[in-house]
Design an enzyme around this catalytic site. Structure first.
Site, PDB file in Angstrom:
ATOM      1  N   PHE A  15      43.047  54.480   2.469  1.00 10.82           N
ATOM      2  CA  PHE A  15      42.151  55.442   2.429  1.00 10.82           C
ATOM      3  C   PHE A  15      40.766  55.455   2.942  1.00 10.82           C
ATOM      4  O   PHE A  15      39.980  55.702   2.236  1.00 10.82           O
ATOM      5  CB  PHE A  15      41.732  55.810   0.583  1.00 10.82           C
ATOM      6  CG  PHE A  15      43.237  56.007  -0.035  1.00 10.82           C
ATOM      7  CD1 PHE A  15      44.017  56.979   0.169  1.00 10.82           C
ATOM      8  CD2 PHE A  15      43.808  54.764  -0.873  1.00 10.82           C
ATOM      9  CE1 PHE A  15      45.171  57.291  -0.641  1.00 10.82           C
ATOM     10  CE2 PHE A  15      44.958  54.779  -1.645  1.00 10.82           C
ATOM     11  CZ  PHE A  15      45.706  56.145  -1.390  1.00 10.82           C
ATOM     12  N   SER A  48      39.860  48.738   4.618  1.00 14.76           N
ATOM     13  CA  SER A  48      38.445  48.772   4.801  1.00 14.76           C
ATOM     14  C   SER A  48      38.095  47.284   4.741  1.00 14.76           C
ATOM     15  O   SER A  48      37.111  46.897   5.424  1.00 14.76           O
ATOM     16  CB  SER A  48      37.583  49.399   3.467  1.00 14.76           C
ATOM     17  OG  SER A  48      38.400  48.907   2.232  1.00 14.76           O
ATOM     18  N   ASP A  67      40.482  43.251  -6.594  1.00 12.83           N
ATOM     19  CA  ASP A  67      41.508  44.194  -7.201  1.00 12.83           C
ATOM     20  C   ASP A  67      42.559  43.777  -7.892  1.00 12.83           C
ATOM     21  O   ASP A  67      42.866  42.581  -7.801  1.00 12.83           O
ATOM     22  CB  ASP A  67      42.396  44.894  -5.792  1.00 12.83           C
ATOM     23  CG  ASP A  67      42.735  46.295  -6.100  1.00 12.83           C
ATOM     24  OD1 ASP A  67      43.529  46.737  -7.009  1.00 12.83           O
ATOM     25  OD2 ASP A  67      42.640  47.013  -4.965  1.00 12.83           O
ATOM     26  N   SER A 120      38.103  44.238 -12.225  1.00 13.19           N
ATOM     27  CA  SER A 120      36.909  43.985 -11.732  1.00 13.19           C
ATOM     28  C   SER A 120      35.765  43.458 -12.704  1.00 13.19           C
ATOM     29  O   SER A 120      35.062  42.614 -12.315  1.00 13.19           O
ATOM     30  CB  SER A 120      36.511  45.222 -11.078  1.00 13.19           C
ATOM     31  OG  SER A 120      35.081  45.408 -10.858  1.00 13.19           O
ATOM     32  N   ASP A 137      34.611  50.807  -4.097  1.00  8.94           N
ATOM     33  CA  ASP A 137      35.587  51.949  -3.810  1.00  8.94           C
ATOM     34  C   ASP A 137      36.872  51.540  -4.725  1.00  8.94           C
ATOM     35  O   ASP A 137      37.979  51.397  -4.184  1.00  8.94           O
ATOM     36  CB  ASP A 137      35.966  51.695  -2.539  1.00  8.94           C
ATOM     37  CG  ASP A 137      36.936  52.945  -2.001  1.00  8.94           C
ATOM     38  OD1 ASP A 137      37.043  53.677  -2.286  1.00  8.94           O
ATOM     39  OD2 ASP A 137      37.509  52.563  -0.837  1.00  8.94           O
ATOM     40  N   HIS A 140      38.106  55.334 -10.034  1.00  9.75           N
ATOM     41  CA  HIS A 140      37.389  56.826  -9.618  1.00  9.75           C
ATOM     42  C   HIS A 140      37.076  57.296 -10.970  1.00  9.75           C
ATOM     43  O   HIS A 140      36.327  58.148 -11.149  1.00  9.75           O
ATOM     44  CB  HIS A 140      37.511  57.727  -8.621  1.00  9.75           C
ATOM     45  CG  HIS A 140      37.436  57.069  -7.137  1.00  9.75           C
ATOM     46  ND1 HIS A 140      36.723  55.755  -6.925  1.00  9.75           N
ATOM     47  CD2 HIS A 140      37.586  57.664  -5.741  1.00  9.75           C
ATOM     48  CE1 HIS A 140      36.757  55.736  -5.603  1.00  9.75           C
ATOM     49  NE2 HIS A 140      37.323  56.678  -4.976  1.00  9.75           N
TER      50      HIS A 140
HETATM   51  N1  SAH Z   1      39.218  50.509   0.113  1.00 13.47           N
HETATM   52  C1  SAH Z   1      40.794  50.622   0.184  1.00 13.47           C
HETATM   53  C2  SAH Z   1      41.048  51.823  -1.019  1.00 13.47           C
HETATM   54  C3  SAH Z   1      40.802  51.257  -2.427  1.00 13.47           C
HETATM   55  S1  SAH Z   1      41.626  52.106  -3.584  1.00 13.47           S
HETATM   56  C4  SAH Z   1      41.143  51.217   1.498  1.00 13.47           C
HETATM   57  O1  SAH Z   1      40.546  51.192   2.358  1.00 13.47           O
HETATM   58  O2  SAH Z   1      42.434  51.787   1.650  1.00 13.47           O
HETATM   59  C5  SAH Z   1      41.230  51.608  -5.285  1.00 13.47           C
HETATM   60  C6  SAH Z   1      41.743  50.624  -5.660  1.00 13.47           C
HETATM   61  O3  SAH Z   1      41.128  50.001  -6.697  1.00 13.47           O
HETATM   62  C7  SAH Z   1      43.197  50.388  -6.068  1.00 13.47           C
HETATM   63  O4  SAH Z   1      43.739  49.514  -5.054  1.00 13.47           O
HETATM   64  C8  SAH Z   1      43.114  49.938  -7.476  1.00 13.47           C
HETATM   65  O5  SAH Z   1      44.311  49.048  -7.800  1.00 13.47           O
HETATM   66  C9  SAH Z   1      41.672  49.065  -7.631  1.00 13.47           C
HETATM   67  N2  SAH Z   1      41.223  49.180  -8.848  1.00 13.47           N
HETATM   68  C10 SAH Z   1      40.948  50.339  -9.587  1.00 13.47           C
HETATM   69  N3  SAH Z   1      40.430  50.129 -10.885  1.00 13.47           N
HETATM   70  C11 SAH Z   1      40.327  48.890 -11.010  1.00 13.47           C
HETATM   71  C12 SAH Z   1      39.770  47.564 -11.807  1.00 13.47           C
HETATM   72  N4  SAH Z   1      39.259  48.052 -12.675  1.00 13.47           N
HETATM   73  N5  SAH Z   1      39.684  46.599 -11.554  1.00 13.47           N
HETATM   74  C13 SAH Z   1      40.195  46.134 -10.150  1.00 13.47           C
HETATM   75  N6  SAH Z   1      40.733  47.057  -9.263  1.00 13.47           N
HETATM   76  C14 SAH Z   1      40.822  48.171  -9.460  1.00 13.47           C
HETATM   77 MG    MG Z   2      37.753  55.382  -1.249  1.00 16.02          MG
END
Ligand code: SAH
Ligand code: MG
Length: 206
Positions: A15, A48, A67, A120, A137, A140
């Site tokens: 993304f 990313s 992640d 996280s 990132d 959300h």
């Molecule tokens: N930066 C990525 C997109 C990230 S999408 C790109 O370049 O494509 C968001 C990610 O955050 C997902 O893979 C999801 O598993 C992770 N995520 C969401 N909540 C989280 C949490 N509480 N702890 C760890 N990872 C989390």
């Molecule tokens: Mg994003």
């Protein structure tokens, strides 16, 4: 950014539009690596992480990318950003870890991009290394996004760079939480804005 790495970043599932990825790369390359390593929240398939890892290598530092690899709410089956290729057939759960490892292997960045696998907030709670660059990132949802801000921004060194993705000032364009984090950084924590590219905001800590 090196052509070979750019090709892997563009190919990777994820993304991160190319213009925003390049802006992310520039922001990381312009940050002060002597302050500490780079850290990303939200690895997914490592897209990313390639833009950031290229900057880390050039600066002689590393990127930690956090992640749990189980996907955010919007990545689950039935949601808008679900990708069936990323489901573990054994359990039916999302698992983006194999995809991430392939991306970083293809990029030749295994010595520079370090996956940190888990929730996280649990990682942030025991983290101790000051960061030169932080990219938010991850999830959300409001609780998850604000918990990332609370857990990680305190680890950013003075003079460090904060990047936030999916910041949409107009609610019609996307969810609020990343925008709320951006406002917290500027309004409450005195960050200065460095650049705006699409939904990417780059800020510097005074
Ligand atoms: N930066 C990525 C997109 C990230 S999408 C790109 O370049 O494509 C968001 C990610 O955050 C997902 O893979 C999801 O598993 C992770 N995520 C969401 N909540 C989280 C949490 N509480 N702890 C760890 N990872 C989390
Ligand atoms: Mg994003």
């Amino acid at each position: 950014m090196e052509e070979a790495l750019l090709a892997v970043a563009r190919e990777a599932i994820g993304f991160m539009p190319d213009d925003e990825g390049l802006a992310l790369h520039t922001a990381a390359a312009s940050s002060n690596a002597r302050l500490g390593p780079l850290l990303e929240i939200g690895t997914y398939c490592g897209k990313s992480a390639v833009y950031l890892g290229a900057a880390a290598r050039a600066a002689g530092t590393v990127l930690y990318t956090v992640d749990h690899h189980r996907g955010s709410e919007e990545n689950q089956a039935g949601w808008e950003h679900h990708d069936r290729r990323l489901v573990d057939p054994r359990t039916g759960r999302m698992d983006t870890l194999p995809c991430f490892r392939r991306t970083i292997e293809d990029a030749g960045l295994e010595d520079v991009v370090v996956g940190v696998i888990g929730p996280s907030t649990a990682i942030a709670a025991n983290w101790a290394t000051p960061l030169g660059f932080l990219f938010i990132d991850g999830g959300h949802g409001a609780d998850v996004a604000h918990a990332d801000y609370d857990g990680w921004v305190r680890h950013l060194a003075p003079g460090g760079t904060l990047a936030i993705h999916d910041v949409f000032p107009d609610p019609a364009d996307g969810g609020r939480p990343p925008y709320e984090l951006y406002r917290r950084a500027v309004d409450d924590d005195a960050f200065d804005e460095v650049s705006v590219t699409g939904s990417l905001r780059v800020l510097r800590r005074a």
